[in-house]
Write a protein that holds these residues in place. Structure first.
Motif, PDB file in Angstrom:
ATOM      1  N   MET A  46       0.954  -1.223   0.038  1.00 35.08           N
ATOM      2  CA  MET A  46      -0.072  -0.207   0.083  1.00 35.08           C
ATOM      3  C   MET A  46       0.827   1.291   0.024  1.00 35.08           C
ATOM      4  O   MET A  46       0.333   2.284  -0.379  1.00 35.08           O
ATOM      5  CB  MET A  46      -0.938   0.049   1.375  1.00 35.08           C
ATOM      6  N   VAL A  47       2.389   1.393   0.664  1.00 37.35           N
ATOM      7  CA  VAL A  47       2.976   2.327   0.647  1.00 37.35           C
ATOM      8  C   VAL A  47       3.336   2.756  -0.634  1.00 37.35           C
ATOM      9  O   VAL A  47       4.339   1.995  -1.095  1.00 37.35           O
ATOM     10  CB  VAL A  47       3.959   2.067   1.851  1.00 37.35           C
ATOM     11  N   SER A  48       2.857   3.954  -1.163  1.00 38.74           N
ATOM     12  CA  SER A  48       3.550   4.344  -2.592  1.00 38.74           C
ATOM     13  C   SER A  48       4.915   4.733  -2.451  1.00 38.74           C
ATOM     14  O   SER A  48       5.578   4.687  -3.391  1.00 38.74           O
ATOM     15  CB  SER A  48       2.389   5.292  -3.056  1.00 38.74           C
ATOM     16  N   GLU A  49       5.272   5.620  -1.279  1.00 42.51           N
ATOM     17  CA  GLU A  49       6.579   6.317  -1.204  1.00 42.51           C
ATOM     18  C   GLU A  49       6.948   6.725   0.372  1.00 42.51           C
ATOM     19  O   GLU A  49       5.757   6.698   1.060  1.00 42.51           O
ATOM     20  CB  GLU A  49       6.574   7.565  -2.057  1.00 42.51           C
ATOM     21  N   ARG A  50       7.970   7.123   0.679  1.00 42.09           N
ATOM     22  CA  ARG A  50       8.326   7.303   1.896  1.00 42.09           C
ATOM     23  C   ARG A  50       8.902   8.721   1.790  1.00 42.09           C
ATOM     24  O   ARG A  50       9.972   8.856   1.049  1.00 42.09           O
ATOM     25  CB  ARG A  50       9.214   6.348   2.663  1.00 42.09           C
ATOM     26  N   TYR A  70      -1.317   9.208   5.596  1.00 40.44           N
ATOM     27  CA  TYR A  70       0.166   9.410   5.830  1.00 40.44           C
ATOM     28  C   TYR A  70       0.515   9.016   7.560  1.00 40.44           C
ATOM     29  O   TYR A  70      -0.211   9.481   8.250  1.00 40.44           O
ATOM     30  CB  TYR A  70       0.579  10.915   5.885  1.00 40.44           C
ATOM     31  N   VAL A  71       1.401   8.075   7.483  1.00 34.13           N
ATOM     32  CA  VAL A  71       1.818   7.393   8.617  1.00 34.13           C
ATOM     33  C   VAL A  71       3.330   8.278   9.080  1.00 34.13           C
ATOM     34  O   VAL A  71       4.252   7.981   8.186  1.00 34.13           O
ATOM     35  CB  VAL A  71       1.915   6.040   8.760  1.00 34.13           C
ATOM     36  N   VAL A  72       3.200   8.770  10.132  1.00 36.33           N
ATOM     37  CA  VAL A  72       4.680   9.518  10.474  1.00 36.33           C
ATOM     38  C   VAL A  72       5.726   8.330  10.855  1.00 36.33           C
ATOM     39  O   VAL A  72       5.446   7.614  11.649  1.00 36.33           O
ATOM     40  CB  VAL A  72       4.399  10.415  11.714  1.00 36.33           C
ATOM     41  N   ARG A  73       6.822   8.572  10.102  1.00 37.33           N
ATOM     42  CA  ARG A  73       7.825   7.442  10.353  1.00 37.33           C
ATOM     43  C   ARG A  73       8.902   8.192  11.120  1.00 37.33           C
ATOM     44  O   ARG A  73       9.510   7.509  12.141  1.00 37.33           O
ATOM     45  CB  ARG A  73       8.612   7.032   8.878  1.00 37.33           C
ATOM     46  N   THR A  74       9.310   9.193  11.300  1.00 30.95           N
ATOM     47  CA  THR A  74       9.856  10.173  11.900  1.00 30.95           C
ATOM     48  C   THR A  74       9.722  11.379  11.829  1.00 30.95           C
ATOM     49  O   THR A  74       9.155  11.818  10.962  1.00 30.95           O
ATOM     50  CB  THR A  74      11.496  10.113  11.347  1.00 30.95           C
ATOM     51  N   GLN A 121       9.482  12.406   8.147  1.00 33.73           N
ATOM     52  CA  GLN A 121       9.436  11.560   7.228  1.00 33.73           C
ATOM     53  C   GLN A 121       8.155  10.517   7.485  1.00 33.73           C
ATOM     54  O   GLN A 121       7.882  10.528   8.396  1.00 33.73           O
ATOM     55  CB  GLN A 121      10.535  10.280   7.123  1.00 33.73           C
ATOM     56  N   VAL A 122       7.281  10.611   6.294  1.00 34.18           N
ATOM     57  CA  VAL A 122       6.027   9.903   6.326  1.00 34.18           C
ATOM     58  C   VAL A 122       5.712   8.559   5.142  1.00 34.18           C
ATOM     59  O   VAL A 122       6.590   8.738   4.117  1.00 34.18           O
ATOM     60  CB  VAL A 122       4.834  10.980   5.946  1.00 34.18           C
ATOM     61  N   CYS A 123       5.311   7.742   5.594  1.00 40.82           N
ATOM     62  CA  CYS A 123       4.889   6.677   4.656  1.00 40.82           C
ATOM     63  C   CYS A 123       3.605   7.033   4.053  1.00 40.82           C
ATOM     64  O   CYS A 123       2.742   7.461   4.598  1.00 40.82           O
ATOM     65  CB  CYS A 123       4.685   5.353   5.446  1.00 40.82           C
ATOM     66  N   VAL A 124       3.479   7.057   2.749  1.00 45.48           N
ATOM     67  CA  VAL A 124       2.353   7.590   2.086  1.00 45.48           C
ATOM     68  C   VAL A 124       1.530   6.520   1.431  1.00 45.48           C
ATOM     69  O   VAL A 124       1.900   5.503   0.772  1.00 45.48           O
ATOM     70  CB  VAL A 124       2.912   8.496   0.650  1.00 45.48           C
ATOM     71  N   ILE A 125       0.089   6.362   1.978  1.00 50.26           N
ATOM     72  CA  ILE A 125      -0.618   5.249   1.599  1.00 50.26           C
ATOM     73  C   ILE A 125      -1.963   5.945   0.563  1.00 50.26           C
ATOM     74  O   ILE A 125      -2.778   6.568   1.201  1.00 50.26           O
ATOM     75  CB  ILE A 125      -1.201   4.433   2.793  1.00 50.26           C
ATOM     76  N   PRO A 126      -1.961   5.646  -0.649  1.00 47.63           N
ATOM     77  CA  PRO A 126      -2.900   6.219  -1.306  1.00 47.63           C
ATOM     78  C   PRO A 126      -4.177   5.599  -0.952  1.00 47.63           C
ATOM     79  O   PRO A 126      -4.388   4.410  -0.844  1.00 47.63           O
ATOM     80  CB  PRO A 126      -2.374   5.914  -2.682  1.00 47.63           C
TER      81      PRO A 126
END
Length: 249
Positions: A46-50, A70-74, A121-126
């Motif tokens: 699902m994660v299209s980009e970080r 968007y899931v916050v990674r850092t 940094q975020v993990c992008v989930i369309p």
């Protein structure tokens, strides 16, 4: 106003984007406990980009079309909405492992904006991809609903307490909530360097900048806290918690 231009992923060190969900240190707080390996692999799909979002830049603005979660990674973000008088009202602070963007699901546009308080940094989930992958995966869909529900419950719990307390109790509740979330991520449970300003804390708590500053000073005079610029150390955690509990209904 800070720039709203996002740094293009191609300009970033590529090794920042190689961490998979299955090996990410945030998996215990980001993904539901006990999620099978096969479902974790589906999440990775699902994660299209970080994406790196530099300090002071905007992840999404109010009225932007809703396209992704968007899931916050850092890093650290604040969300805010524009009040009728033109002021920005802070609605939340979000750290690693927490989700942003759910407010856009309702009508297809974000009512708020999200700004990075530090390099993040975020993990992008369309959202369309999430719907496609979970359409025939009942267990995974249920797990994602639980994850989104966790964010809603957390926000509601904080706001219910803040709505019925004095300034000192609001600040105490804010600090306890913040440190509990940081402790779940392996950080100290007794000290924190605030990423947000006192003005932003006041906006979130419904207090003035002066009231927040006076409250920190009073708590320090009472021996509850040690305050040094943005560094806060809790010296008497039990007393701080008792202060909050006295405000609970």
């Amino acid at each position: 106003m800070p720039s709203v231009t996002l740094i293009a992923p191609t300009a970033l060190p590529q090794d920042m984007f190689k961490v998979a969900c299955s090996t990410c240190a945030l998996r215990p707080v980001c993904l539901p406990t006990g999620l099978p390996a096969a479902d974790v692999e589906q999440v990775e799909r699902m994660v299209s980009e970080r994406r790196l979002v530099a300090r002071g830049t905007t992840l999404f603005k109010a009225r932007d079309p809703f396209e992704a979660l968007y899931v916050v990674r850092t890093g650290f973000f604040k969300t805010s909405v524009s009040a009728e008088d033109g002021r920005d009202q802070v609605t939340g602070f979000h750290m690693a492992g927490e989700m942003l963007g759910m407010d856009g699901i309702f009508d297809g546009a974000h009512p708020s904006q999200a700004v990075a308080l530090e390099d993040s940094q975020v993990c992008v989930i369309p959202y369309g991809r999430l719907e496609d992958i979970t359409r025939d995966a009942e267990r995974l869909r249920r797990q994602f609903h639980r994850l989104m529900s966790r964010e809603i419950v957390r926000d509601q719990g904080v706001m219910m307490l803040l709505g019925a307390t004095r300034a000192e109790q609001r600040v105490a509740a804010f600090l306890i909530n913040l440190m509990r979330r940081l402790r779940a991520r392996g950080f100290s449970s007794s000290s924190v360097v605030l990423r947000m300003t006192r003005d932003e804390i006041g906006s979130f708590l419904g207090l003035t900048l002066e009231t927040v500053s006076r409250t920190f000073s009073r708590m320090q005079d009472d021996g509850l806290l040690a305050v040094r610029a943005r560094e806060i150390r809790v010296l008497k955690p039990k007393q701080l918690l008792q202060l909050v509990r006295r405000a609970a209904p």
